[in-house]
Motif scaffolding. Structure first.
Motif: not given
Lengths: 333, 333
Positions: A120, A122, A125-126, A128-130
């Protein structure tokens, strides 16, 4: 009455005195006091000794009332070295941390949350989330317990709360609310069913090498062997081959084939390099090793010593006092 | 009847058809079909649409029988954009992986088995065995559930099997076998008791910022906040300060203050750098994201569509069909 804490036990004086009647004197003795007679003149017939080990190569043991082993196993105790009037008691409580360790490893085997945290960032993040990668669940999977004693039951109670199907192999236990028990002669049928196999039986002539090449061969290709008992229940070469060939999915090894000893102080934990395999999680015989374990164990020991002093019946006796007229324990209940 | 799988749902055609009556045609539509009218001419009045999102800025939606959301939340659905005769259903099943994730993190917070494995080496084994560091247990600790709905109950069932004491704060739930429920006006008394706090409530006007500076101040210094619900239930600045000052022991954060969106495609997950803190475990909103979740959810959706086609009563309805004469569901039971 004095309570002698020998070797490692001396580090737990505070855990003991928190529950001990203050009239008892607590004395620390060095580890040698377990295996030589060097400190025997300090031990009186009315005393208690708390020690994981006891032997007397000389054949001469001092008289004392109770040897309280601060663990479950009697491997370190030579019962024949004790006088007949010395009672022997042990303690358990380790099934709680061992069951927690087993479930923790089982859950993380499926979820891999630690790896998610390691990855993880910062900035990431986008993305990894998608593009989240789905992980696994223990719900609905089949857990196999090799041995259905104290540890097996503690694991079963927790695993069944997760909606796992629980099977056990045991030579005398019966089915209960959580678990279907297979007899030993159905080992291969049992192994063929399980997604996670927990080795939770003692090491005996019957269980040494019980999980051998033919046993590993009937297991599912994704099955994981979790050993928190004794390494030798699983044949070392056969396990290593099954892990490297893909015959099984992985292993969680907390117990080992070689331990440090006075004759071999620095052995590797096994002949085969399990620690180099990506599908093996190794830990140094730590599953039961919690702060709370000692606290619970010394609370049990203190309560037992308090009862001994007041003439109450002892719990956790593995050998009653034989040499002196037995207190009528039955009548006291 | 056609079943339109829109956007992300199109990736789950196999999960759906595994349980769907083969007479239904399964059609994939691009994500745009959820938010524009570009594909409306392909949707017939007898059809089903499976989509996490639905809106029509034009105000004109096509007629179809059922919008099946393949998740629990209706955040992506503009109910007013649907024709009155279109029924809406959702699915759950996520409480199972979320509860597993919570227990996995909780157990590893105490045990740190992953760190033991990272440190394990053949050369280090004798020393690691001789000087094992004791770890923690969840047994006997107090788990607090902020919100006692579907997720809270799934966590409680598992935590209580570990011998944890379980408390919950909820505005209408009652005590049950596993759990003592506090009313909302006893928030601080509840928080003062807990060793691990799991945020498991929906985000509403009442819960936004509910865990604020005064709330964090009453918690134990070793307490851990585990958020698997919505970040904004916990005030961001107050949480960051509590974590850096030592007011609480740590946090497990799977949900975030900022998500990628069309207007802000690459935001950091929060203003405060939680990911730089050693006592915070960050994951990318992954707690529920399992292979098995989709399989269970699409099995529920398929069963519902099969029932719709045969006139059976639908499960998981969040809005019944209003425009056409309702089937007498009550009488069918």
């Amino acid at each position: 009455m004095k309570v002698h804490l020998v070797g490692e036990a001396a580090g737990h004086a505070a855990d003991l005195t928190a529950h001990l009647d203050p009239s008892h004197e607590v004395v620390a003795l060095p580890a040698d006091a377990a295996t030589t007679g060097a400190y025997d003149d300090r031990i009186d017939p009315d005393d208690v000794v708390v020690s994981l080990r006891f032997r007397r190569p000389s054949g001469q043991a001092p008289a004392f009332r109770l040897l309280h082993v601060p663990g479950a196993g009697l491997d370190g105790i030579d019962l024949d070295a004790l006088r007949p009037e010395t009672a022997v008691a042990n303690v358990f409580e380790h099934e709680i941390p061992i069951a927690e360790f087993v479930l923790a490893r089982l859950l993380d085997w499926e979820i891999r949350a630690g790896e998610m945290t390691d990855r993880f960032t910062a900035e990431g993040w986008p993305e990894q989330y998608r593009h989240r990668l789905p992980h696994g669940e223990v719900h609905g999977k089949t857990l196999g317990l090799l041995g259905y004693g104290r540890i097996g039951r503690a694991v079963a109670a927790r695993a069944s709360a997760f909606g796992m199907r629980v099977l056990a192999l045991d030579d005398h236990a019966l089915d209960d609310r959580t678990t279907t028990v297979f007899p030993p002669d159905r080992l291969h049928a049992f192994l063929a069913e399980v997604d996670h196999l927990v080795v939770a039986c003692p090491l005996t002539a019957q269980t040494t090498g019980l999980i051998d090449r033919p046993a590993l061969a009937v297991m599912k290709a994704h099955a994981v062997v979790i050993n928190v008992s004794r390494a030798e229940v699983v044949d070392e070469d056969a396990l290593y081959e099954a892990l490297t060939s893909g015959a099984i999915g992985g292993a969680v090894l907390d117990v080992w084939y070689r331990y440090p000893s006075s004759s071999e102080p620095d052995p590797p934990p096994a002949h085969r390099p399990f620690w180099d395999l990506p599908n093996v999680w190794c830990t140094p015989h730590s599953s039961a090793w919690t702060r709370e374990l000692s606290q619970r164990r010394y609370a049990v020991i203190a309560a037992n010593i308090n009862r001994l002093a007041t003439g109450g019946p002892l719990s956790h006796l593995v050998r009653p006092s034989q040499g002196v007229p037995a207190r009528p324990l039955q009548e006291r209940r």
